[in-house]
Design a protein around this motif. Sequence first.
Motif, mmCIF file in Angstrom:
data_model
loop_
_atom_site.group_PDB
_atom_site.id
_atom_site.type_symbol
_atom_site.label_atom_id
_atom_site.label_comp_id
_atom_site.label_asym_id
_atom_site.label_seq_id
_atom_site.Cartn_x
_atom_site.Cartn_y
_atom_site.Cartn_z
ATOM 1 N N LYS A 1 0.835 -1.209 0.000
ATOM 2 C CA LYS A 1 0.000 0.000 0.000
ATOM 3 C C LYS A 1 0.868 1.257 0.000
ATOM 4 C CE LYS A 1 -4.310 -1.641 2.108
ATOM 5 N NZ LYS A 1 -5.268 -1.462 3.220
ATOM 6 N N ALA A 2 1.943 1.230 0.779
ATOM 7 C CA ALA A 2 2.850 2.380 0.821
ATOM 8 C C ALA A 2 3.491 2.604 -0.538
ATOM 9 C CB ALA A 2 3.917 2.159 1.889
ATOM 10 N N GLU A 3 3.843 1.513 -1.224
ATOM 11 C CA GLU A 3 4.422 1.632 -2.565
ATOM 12 C C GLU A 3 3.404 2.225 -3.536
ATOM 13 O OE1 GLU A 3 7.374 1.397 -5.454
ATOM 14 O OE2 GLU A 3 7.544 1.027 -3.296
ATOM 15 N N ALA A 4 2.167 1.767 -3.437
ATOM 16 C CA ALA A 4 1.122 2.254 -4.345
ATOM 17 C C ALA A 4 0.866 3.747 -4.153
ATOM 18 C CB ALA A 4 -0.166 1.461 -4.125
ATOM 19 N N ARG A 5 0.994 4.216 -2.919
ATOM 20 C CA ARG A 5 0.764 5.641 -2.660
ATOM 21 C C ARG A 5 1.752 6.529 -3.406
ATOM 22 N NH1 ARG A 5 -1.007 3.790 2.550
ATOM 23 N NH2 ARG A 5 1.103 3.847 3.425
ATOM 24 N N LYS A 6 2.926 5.988 -3.719
ATOM 25 C CA LYS A 6 3.901 6.754 -4.500
ATOM 26 C C LYS A 6 3.369 7.067 -5.893
ATOM 27 C CE LYS A 6 7.853 4.465 -2.234
ATOM 28 N NZ LYS A 6 9.053 3.616 -2.472
ATOM 29 N N TYR A 7 2.396 6.296 -6.336
ATOM 30 C CA TYR A 7 1.816 6.481 -7.668
ATOM 31 C C TYR A 7 0.432 7.123 -7.585
ATOM 32 C CZ TYR A 7 5.594 3.276 -8.765
ATOM 33 O OH TYR A 7 6.842 2.694 -8.878
ATOM 34 N N GLY A 8 0.114 7.672 -6.416
ATOM 35 C CA GLY A 8 -1.158 8.340 -6.248
ATOM 36 C C GLY A 8 -2.335 7.435 -5.985
ATOM 37 N N VAL A 9 -2.077 6.158 -5.702
ATOM 38 C CA VAL A 9 -3.151 5.201 -5.424
ATOM 39 C C VAL A 9 -3.382 5.170 -3.930
ATOM 40 C CG1 VAL A 9 -3.933 2.821 -5.642
ATOM 41 C CG2 VAL A 9 -2.479 3.823 -7.416
ATOM 42 N N THR A 10 -4.543 5.646 -3.503
ATOM 43 C CA THR A 10 -4.834 5.725 -2.061
ATOM 44 C C THR A 10 -6.069 4.934 -1.670
ATOM 45 O OG1 THR A 10 -6.076 7.779 -2.445
ATOM 46 C CG2 THR A 10 -3.746 7.986 -1.838
ATOM 47 N N SER A 11 -6.847 4.453 -2.632
ATOM 48 C CA SER A 11 -7.995 3.600 -2.321
ATOM 49 C C SER A 11 -7.865 2.321 -3.126
ATOM 50 C CB SER A 11 -9.325 4.303 -2.659
ATOM 51 O OG SER A 11 -9.395 4.617 -4.038
ATOM 52 N N PHE A 12 -8.362 1.235 -2.565
ATOM 53 C CA PHE A 12 -8.130 -0.073 -3.150
ATOM 54 C C PHE A 12 -9.431 -0.850 -3.295
ATOM 55 C CE2 PHE A 12 -4.404 1.329 -0.867
ATOM 56 C CZ PHE A 12 -3.387 1.176 -1.814
ATOM 57 N N LYS A 13 -9.543 -1.548 -4.406
ATOM 58 C CA LYS A 13 -10.755 -2.297 -4.724
ATOM 59 C C LYS A 13 -10.771 -3.622 -3.983
ATOM 60 C CE LYS A 13 -13.411 -3.751 -8.755
ATOM 61 N NZ LYS A 13 -13.498 -3.700 -10.208
#
Length: 272
Positions: free
Chosen positions: A260-272
């Motif tokens: 999740k922390a890695e995804a936040r680097k790409y602007g992804v803050t919510s997950f399906k």
Amino acid sequence: MKSFRITLVAISLFLASCATNVFTGERTLKPVANEQIFPAAYAQYDEFLSENKVVTGTAESQMIKTVGGKIKTAAQRWLNAIGHPEYLDGYAWEYNLVQDDQVNAWCMPGGKIVFYTGILPICQDETGVAIVMGHEVAHALANHGGQRMRAGQLQALGQVGVAVAGSGRSQSTQQILNQAYGLGSTTLGILPFSRSHENEADKIGLYLAAIAGYNPEEGARLWQRMKANSGGQAPPEFLSTHPSPDTRIANLRDLAPKAKAEARKYGVTSFK
């Protein structure tokens, strides 16, 4: 003297066969080149599809293609960010659902992917499919197929060394040496090597799923379902090419917040 020379050749070949995994930064066995593997992989994939029932025109088959496209995009975003935008050149992505009760999915070198219908009930939904898809794609991205080919070459060279070392000894002694080498190189070398690939694919795959917008916490839950489905029928971990389900579940649970922390680097803050 002959065995010594062969040992030196084996060591030299190993040292010359090291590479760096661009996703983890860790040193690993240099794979056989994509140019050598991809054409054969694509031909085998086409042959497989011609001999099996490919499911088309259904919501499930479309889901496989949709998730595959998102994982591919996540991989490209990651590679762009770490300075390897050309890494996927030569990949020919394809995603197919095949009618088969096996609980399995796989990705050949170069991005040719198959999901069996038998794994879909365990995936349960699109997020579960994404976890499996990320894992299988990670094997291809990390060049695990090419590394296994290289490992096989090294193992074969080692077997030659054992044969030379045993020359002049009795046939029974030579057989013992061959059996000991085969068991030792497999149990202490090839199997742990394969398990490290599975652990690496779990990590890279979970990060890919998270960057694609899927909840990485589903990874541990998926493997809890896989464990229940297997009924505990698995060899001891040290005799298996895969980590035990409990090891895998614990690792995936630990990796979820990091993904999740890695995804936040790409602007992804919510997950399906």
